[in-house]
Design a protein around this motif. Structure first.
Motif, mmCIF file in Angstrom:
data_model
loop_
_atom_site.group_PDB
_atom_site.id
_atom_site.type_symbol
_atom_site.label_atom_id
_atom_site.label_comp_id
_atom_site.label_asym_id
_atom_site.label_seq_id
_atom_site.Cartn_x
_atom_site.Cartn_y
_atom_site.Cartn_z
ATOM 1 N N LEU A 189 0.811 -1.213 0.000
ATOM 2 C CA LEU A 189 0.000 0.000 0.000
ATOM 3 C C LEU A 189 0.852 1.275 0.000
ATOM 4 C CD1 LEU A 189 -2.897 -1.006 2.428
ATOM 5 C CD2 LEU A 189 -2.889 -0.977 -0.067
ATOM 6 N N PRO B 150 2.194 3.161 -4.123
ATOM 7 C CA PRO B 150 1.728 4.349 -4.844
ATOM 8 C C PRO B 150 2.029 5.670 -4.134
ATOM 9 C CG PRO B 150 -0.125 3.262 -3.786
ATOM 10 C CD PRO B 150 1.064 2.368 -3.600
ATOM 11 N N VAL B 151 2.411 5.583 -2.863
ATOM 12 C CA VAL B 151 2.736 6.804 -2.112
ATOM 13 C C VAL B 151 4.084 7.357 -2.551
ATOM 14 C CG1 VAL B 151 3.118 7.795 0.180
ATOM 15 C CG2 VAL B 151 1.385 6.007 -0.136
ATOM 16 N N TRP C 108 -3.555 4.909 -7.523
ATOM 17 C CA TRP C 108 -4.041 4.370 -6.258
ATOM 18 C C TRP C 108 -5.087 3.269 -6.454
ATOM 19 C CZ3 TRP C 108 -2.859 4.435 -1.240
ATOM 20 C CH2 TRP C 108 -1.945 5.400 -0.790
ATOM 21 N N LEU D 5 -5.908 0.173 -3.822
ATOM 22 C CA LEU D 5 -7.078 0.268 -2.940
ATOM 23 C C LEU D 5 -7.981 -0.949 -3.119
ATOM 24 C CD1 LEU D 5 -8.030 4.060 -3.231
ATOM 25 C CD2 LEU D 5 -7.013 2.875 -1.266
#
Length: 395
Positions: free
Chosen positions: A88, A91-92, A160, A164
């Protein structure tokens, strides 16, 4: 353990491994394509993808320690937590260095998850159905892996979106894991507790360790290098997301039949036949690189016959090795898998930069042919356990 609780345990392990497969099936090709679009060289792209397997290679020799200390469920929970958080965060942060670290962590979490889950399945499987149980386990992983690349279609909604979507599945896995009772493998007996267990596994069961290596090489070649190969051959990313799962979908067709067949006629015979057919398919691939449907058919056939190599190799190791060496063989299989996945992206990245990019498939076909040749010279050093013997929990 009651039949009902045993069934819930098996289903939970299947779900967890399917989600882990889905995560890899999504991130491997997606990140490779994104880096290629950013202008990253194929060699650097391949090295970045290898971070996942460097993580696997680093921790695989050490996995017996936390497994024995914390038990199956806790080890799986730790591995799944590391994989979830690291995935997760992809994508940050966008960049080679950060993605390398995150993929390294994903590899560490992945090997903890798979190592504990595979050996837990081996522990609960009746001896005469070991191949069937492990083939179902492999089927679950393949099903998740085949579904994963379809997440690339969500990239139109933003980077994202695919991550998600997969977070929903992570949450489901955590909820089911929480309902399991923890369990520990049996203690190592005095005859197998020395410091040379890895040498014993290598000496007695070296042939059983080659299939995990070959499967790792195939997985990395197809999910890291093939998307770049296909796009450069003129295929769109949408087509790649459809072609790529064909290998894993093909493996779904024969995963369980091959497991049952290997229980009856022997693991080695089945693996040799499958390797011959797989070699032919990969040798033909470069000749049809611009034909979408031919690619799909050949990859599906290859997947059908060699897509279960990892689980067949693990089951073969359990057949020919003493109970005290099975967990060591599992760790060794993870090491071989990790080594293959480190080598493949870099070697194939070099091939993609040459005038003969299809060489990556010729090499893969040649490796399968070499396995066939080596199998005729293998003589196992120990007879498999008799059907009437009690199946050990692990050791």
């Amino acid at each position: 353990m009651t039949t009902r609780s045993n069934s819930f345990l098996f289903v939970t392990l299947l779900l967890v491994v399917a989600i882990a497969g889905m995560s890899q099936g999504l991130t491997l090709p997606l990140l490779s394509v994104l880096l290629d679009q950013d202008g990253v060289s194929t060699v650097a792209n391949g090295f970045n993808a290898a971070a996942l397997y460097i993580g696997i290679l680093i921790v695989s020799p050490l996995m017996e320690i936390p497994l024995r200390k914390f038990g199956y469920r806790t080890t799986i929970f730790i591995g799944l937590t590391i994989v979830t958080i690291s995935t997760l965060l992809l994508p940050v942060f966008r960049g080679l260095a950060v993605w390398f670290i995150l993929r390294l962590l994903i590899g560490i979490g992945d090997v903890a998850l798979h190592y504990a889950a595979q050996l837990w399945v081996t522990a609960i499987a009746p001896l005469e159905k070991r191949g069937r149980y492990l083939s179902i386990y492999g089927f679950a992983y393949s099903a998740g892996f085949s579904f994963g690349p379809l997440g690339m279609l969500l990239i139109d909604f933003g980077i994202w979106a695919p991550f998600l979507a997969i977070s929903v599945f992570y949450a489901t896995a955590f909820l089911m894991l929480a309902r399991l009772k923890n369990a520990h493998p049996d203690a190592i007996d005095s005859t197998t507790s020395g410091q040379n267990r890895y040498l014993d596994v290598l000496r007695l069961g070296w042939l059983a360790l080659i299939p995990p290596f070959l499967y790792g090489y195939m997985e990395s070649a197809l999910n890291v290098n093939f998307p770049v190969y296909a796009v450069r051959s003129g295929l769109s990313l949408d087509w790649v997301s459809i072609i790529l799962p064909s290998f894993v979908v093909g493996s779904l067709v024969l995963q369980m039949p091959l497991g049952r067949w290997s229980d009856r006629v022997g693991r080695k015979k089945v693996m040799v036949l499958c390797a011959v057919i797989g070699a032919i398919c990969f040798l033909l691939l470069p000749l049809v690189s611009s034909n979408v449907w031919a690619l799909i058919v050949l990859l599906a056939l290859a997947g059908a016959f060699v897509g279960s190599f990892y689980t067949l190799g693990l089951a073969y190791a359990a057949d020919i090795l003493s109970p005290g060496l099975i967990s060591t063989a599992g760790a060794f299989a993870s090491i071989m898998f990790g080594i293959a996945n480190i080598i493949a992206p870099n070697v194939n990245g070099y091939f993609l930069s040459t005038s003969v990019p299809g060489l990556m498939f010729y090499v893969l076909g040649g490796m399968l042919a070499l396995f066939v040749a080596l199998s005729f010279g293998f003589r196992r050093g120990k007879q498999p356990l008799r059907q009437e013997e009690k199946i050990p929990h692990l050791m």
